[in-house]
Design a protein around this motif. Structure first.
Motif, mmCIF file in Angstrom:
data_model
loop_
_atom_site.group_PDB
_atom_site.id
_atom_site.type_symbol
_atom_site.label_atom_id
_atom_site.label_comp_id
_atom_site.label_asym_id
_atom_site.label_seq_id
_atom_site.Cartn_x
_atom_site.Cartn_y
_atom_site.Cartn_z
ATOM 1 N N TYR A 6 0.824 -1.215 0.000
ATOM 2 C CA TYR A 6 0.000 0.000 0.000
ATOM 3 C C TYR A 6 0.853 1.258 0.000
ATOM 4 N N PHE A 7 1.973 1.237 0.698
ATOM 5 C CA PHE A 7 2.908 2.362 0.680
ATOM 6 C C PHE A 7 3.380 2.608 -0.755
ATOM 7 N N SER A 8 3.758 1.556 -1.450
ATOM 8 C CA SER A 8 4.235 1.679 -2.827
ATOM 9 C C SER A 8 3.130 2.164 -3.763
ATOM 10 N N LEU A 9 1.947 1.567 -3.652
ATOM 11 C CA LEU A 9 0.846 1.943 -4.535
ATOM 12 C C LEU A 9 0.419 3.395 -4.345
ATOM 13 N N THR A 10 0.292 3.837 -3.118
ATOM 14 C CA THR A 10 -0.208 5.194 -2.901
ATOM 15 C C THR A 10 0.854 6.239 -3.249
ATOM 16 N N ARG A 11 2.141 5.891 -3.116
ATOM 17 C CA ARG A 11 3.185 6.821 -3.575
ATOM 18 C C ARG A 11 3.123 6.980 -5.088
ATOM 19 N N LEU A 12 2.813 5.894 -5.796
ATOM 20 C CA LEU A 12 2.765 5.945 -7.257
ATOM 21 C C LEU A 12 1.462 6.527 -7.797
ATOM 22 N N PHE A 13 0.333 6.198 -7.162
ATOM 23 C CA PHE A 13 -0.966 6.508 -7.765
ATOM 24 C C PHE A 13 -1.854 7.429 -6.932
ATOM 25 N N GLY A 14 -1.478 7.763 -5.689
ATOM 26 C CA GLY A 14 -2.321 8.617 -4.854
ATOM 27 C C GLY A 14 -3.465 7.823 -4.252
ATOM 28 N N ASP A 15 -4.689 8.318 -4.432
ATOM 29 C CA ASP A 15 -5.873 7.621 -3.910
ATOM 30 C C ASP A 15 -6.050 6.301 -4.669
ATOM 31 N N ILE A 16 -6.264 5.229 -3.917
ATOM 32 C CA ILE A 16 -6.372 3.894 -4.520
ATOM 33 C C ILE A 16 -7.419 3.084 -3.768
ATOM 34 N N PRO A 17 -7.935 2.010 -4.369
ATOM 35 C CA PRO A 17 -8.841 1.124 -3.623
ATOM 36 C C PRO A 17 -8.100 0.419 -2.491
ATOM 37 N N LEU A 18 -8.738 0.343 -1.337
ATOM 38 C CA LEU A 18 -8.145 -0.291 -0.157
ATOM 39 C C LEU A 18 -8.866 -1.610 0.093
ATOM 40 N N TRP A 19 -8.140 -2.718 -0.074
ATOM 41 C CA TRP A 19 -8.695 -4.057 0.134
ATOM 42 C C TRP A 19 -8.149 -4.604 1.438
ATOM 43 N N LEU A 20 -9.040 -4.866 2.389
ATOM 44 C CA LEU A 20 -8.622 -5.449 3.665
ATOM 45 C C LEU A 20 -9.277 -6.809 3.878
ATOM 46 N N GLU A 21 -9.988 -7.277 2.872
ATOM 47 C CA GLU A 21 -10.688 -8.553 2.972
ATOM 48 C C GLU A 21 -10.537 -9.294 1.653
ATOM 49 N N LEU A 22 -10.979 -10.530 1.648
ATOM 50 C CA LEU A 22 -10.934 -11.315 0.421
ATOM 51 C C LEU A 22 -12.073 -10.887 -0.501
ATOM 52 N N PRO A 23 -11.839 -10.935 -1.811
ATOM 53 C CA PRO A 23 -12.905 -10.540 -2.734
ATOM 54 C C PRO A 23 -14.043 -11.553 -2.741
ATOM 55 N N ASP A 24 -15.247 -11.038 -2.936
ATOM 56 C CA ASP A 24 -16.403 -11.899 -3.140
ATOM 57 C C ASP A 24 -17.357 -11.189 -4.093
ATOM 58 N N ALA A 25 -18.488 -11.795 -4.369
ATOM 59 C CA ALA A 25 -19.411 -11.242 -5.369
ATOM 60 C C ALA A 25 -19.911 -9.848 -5.001
ATOM 61 N N ASP A 26 -19.899 -9.508 -3.711
ATOM 62 C CA ASP A 26 -20.450 -8.225 -3.277
ATOM 63 C C ASP A 26 -19.433 -7.087 -3.219
ATOM 64 N N ASN A 27 -18.131 -7.377 -3.354
ATOM 65 C CA ASN A 27 -17.167 -6.287 -3.160
ATOM 66 C C ASN A 27 -16.129 -6.194 -4.283
#
Length: 170
Positions: A63-84
């Protein structure tokens, strides 16, 4: 005619994006799947804590690397499922707060049980120092109750924990 200064997602940056989010997904899986204990005693408890510590470290660094490169980004703290599957962007300030929380969790859990070649607690200290230095130099990312000087002190406090723990090889 004015040209827009928008970053173009070329092959390298797209590969970075996908690679770091894959690392985050694997870290989320470990964090959700492995039970940690507050006072590990057995080899298994120590090992599981260390593995989850690595997962928190990887997620924080990603997340440190992604936000330094792209600024605001999607934050995933859980596993993906059909609802998210479609996540809105999270502010860089909140991503940094999560990265700090994850690095602190890594620092608490890392215990060198996995063995040689994996991050130790001091890696989490240095990551925290880098996060705090970044916030010290960007007021938009700072918490309202902390000053630039507070962030520099936090960075120093974390960096000094790792000072002298490593040496260069001849």
């Amino acid at each position: 005619e004015m040209l827009a200064l928008k970053p173009v997602l070329d092959g390298d940056s797209q590969g970075t994006w996908v690679g770091l989010y894959n690392a985050i997904a694997q870290a989320n899986s470990a964090i959700q799947s492995i039970t940690t204990v507050d006072n590990p005693v057995t080899n298994d408890e120590l090992l599981f804590n260390d593995i989850v510590g690595h997962a928190y470290f990887v997620r924080s660094w990603s997340y440190f690397s992604l936000t330094r490169l792209f600024g605001d980004i999607p934050l995933w703290l859980e596993l993906p499922d059909a609802d998210n599957l479609s996540k809105p962007k999270t502010s860089a300030k909140d991503v940094y707060a999560q990265a700090i929380s994850d690095a602190k969790n890594a620092e608490a859990l890392l215990n060198e049980s996995v063995g040689v070649g994996y991050p130790k607690q001091y890696a989490a200290n240095m990551l925290l120092a880098k996060l705090y230095m970044t916030l010290a130099t960007n007021t938009d990312l700072q918490e309202s109750n902390l000053t630039e000087a507070n962030y520099w002190q936090l960075a120093y406090d974390e960096a000094i924990k790792a000072y002298g723990q490593y040496q260069l090889v001849s």
